[in-house]
Write a protein that holds these residues in place. Structure first.
Motif, short mmCIF file in Angstrom:
data_model
loop_
_atom_site.label_atom_id
_atom_site.label_comp_id
_atom_site.label_asym_id
_atom_site.label_seq_id
_atom_site.Cartn_x
_atom_site.Cartn_y
_atom_site.Cartn_z
N UNK A 9 8.07 5.79 0.20
CA UNK A 9 7.43 4.60 1.39
C UNK A 9 6.00 4.08 1.20
N UNK A 10 5.21 5.20 0.85
CA UNK A 10 3.86 5.12 0.71
C UNK A 10 3.50 4.21 -0.53
N UNK A 11 4.46 4.50 -1.34
CA UNK A 11 4.08 3.72 -2.88
C UNK A 11 4.60 2.33 -2.64
N UNK A 12 5.73 2.22 -1.96
CA UNK A 12 6.14 0.55 -1.81
C UNK A 12 5.18 -0.06 -0.88
N UNK A 19 6.10 3.45 -12.32
CA UNK A 19 5.34 3.35 -13.65
C UNK A 19 3.69 3.59 -13.45
N UNK A 20 3.42 2.68 -12.41
CA UNK A 20 1.91 2.71 -12.12
C UNK A 20 1.61 3.91 -11.42
N UNK A 21 2.26 4.58 -10.72
CA UNK A 21 1.88 5.83 -9.85
C UNK A 21 2.08 6.81 -11.07
N UNK A 36 10.99 11.24 -5.75
CA UNK A 36 11.59 10.30 -4.45
C UNK A 36 12.94 10.60 -4.23
N UNK A 37 13.85 10.86 -5.22
CA UNK A 37 15.09 11.25 -4.98
C UNK A 37 15.55 12.63 -4.43
N UNK A 53 -4.23 9.41 -3.82
CA UNK A 53 -3.53 8.04 -4.44
C UNK A 53 -3.01 7.48 -3.32
N UNK A 54 -2.14 8.10 -2.56
CA UNK A 54 -1.33 7.51 -1.69
C UNK A 54 -1.78 7.38 -0.19
#
Length: 160
Positions: A9-12, A19-21, A36-37, A53-54
């Protein structure tokens, strides 16, 4: 919220791809997907990097204060450990003193000690092979050094 869902959720929210993360964390994209899964968990260092990062907290803060019960249990464990150490150490110390006293007798130096070392090595052989060979080498070196020391001391005493 589970760690994996929180990462996703934070990545989105930050509009980042897996890939960026992954590139920022020096891991593979598949690793991010597994996190994530919920198929695996990030290690502590990765969690700390993810937090930076997040801008999210993944590692729970441990309370610095122990409960009184935990403190008492630790004290009891320490006391029991010291008693058990004394129980185990006393026979070893007694054996060492007796061996030192009678070291000049050949049956101690060349019969009892090798038999004792054989039993120790037999136990160590149940461990990993590298550990066994390491201890074998250390025990042989220690045995030769002490034999040389005590027999050399004995030879000097006889020479006078």
């Amino acid at each position: 919220m589970k760690t994996g869902k929180m990462i996703r959720s934070k990545r989105e929210e930050l509009k980042m791809t897996q890939q960026q993360l992954a590139d920022q964390l020096y891991v593979t994209r598949q690793t991010i997907s597994k996190w994530e899964l919920g198929k695996s968990e990030p290690d502590t260092l990765s969690k700390k990097s993810l937090e930076k990062i997040l801008a999210v907290q993944l590692v729970k803060e441990s309370s610095s204060k122990e409960t009184e019960e935990e403190h008492v249990v630790k004290k009891i464990q320490w006391f029991v450990g010291m008693v058990l150490f004394g129980i185990v150490f006393f026979p070893l110390r007694f054996f060492w003193v007796m061996m030192h006293r009678y070291w000049k007798q050949p049956w101690i130096c060349f019969a009892i000690v090798p038999v004792l070392l054989s039993f120790i090595l037999w136990y160590l052989h149940s461990l990993k092979d590298n550990v066994f060979y390491l201890f074998l080498g250390l025990i042989l070196v220690a045995y030769w050094i002490t034999s040389y020391y005590f027999l050399g001391d004995h030879a000097v005493a006889d020479g006078n």
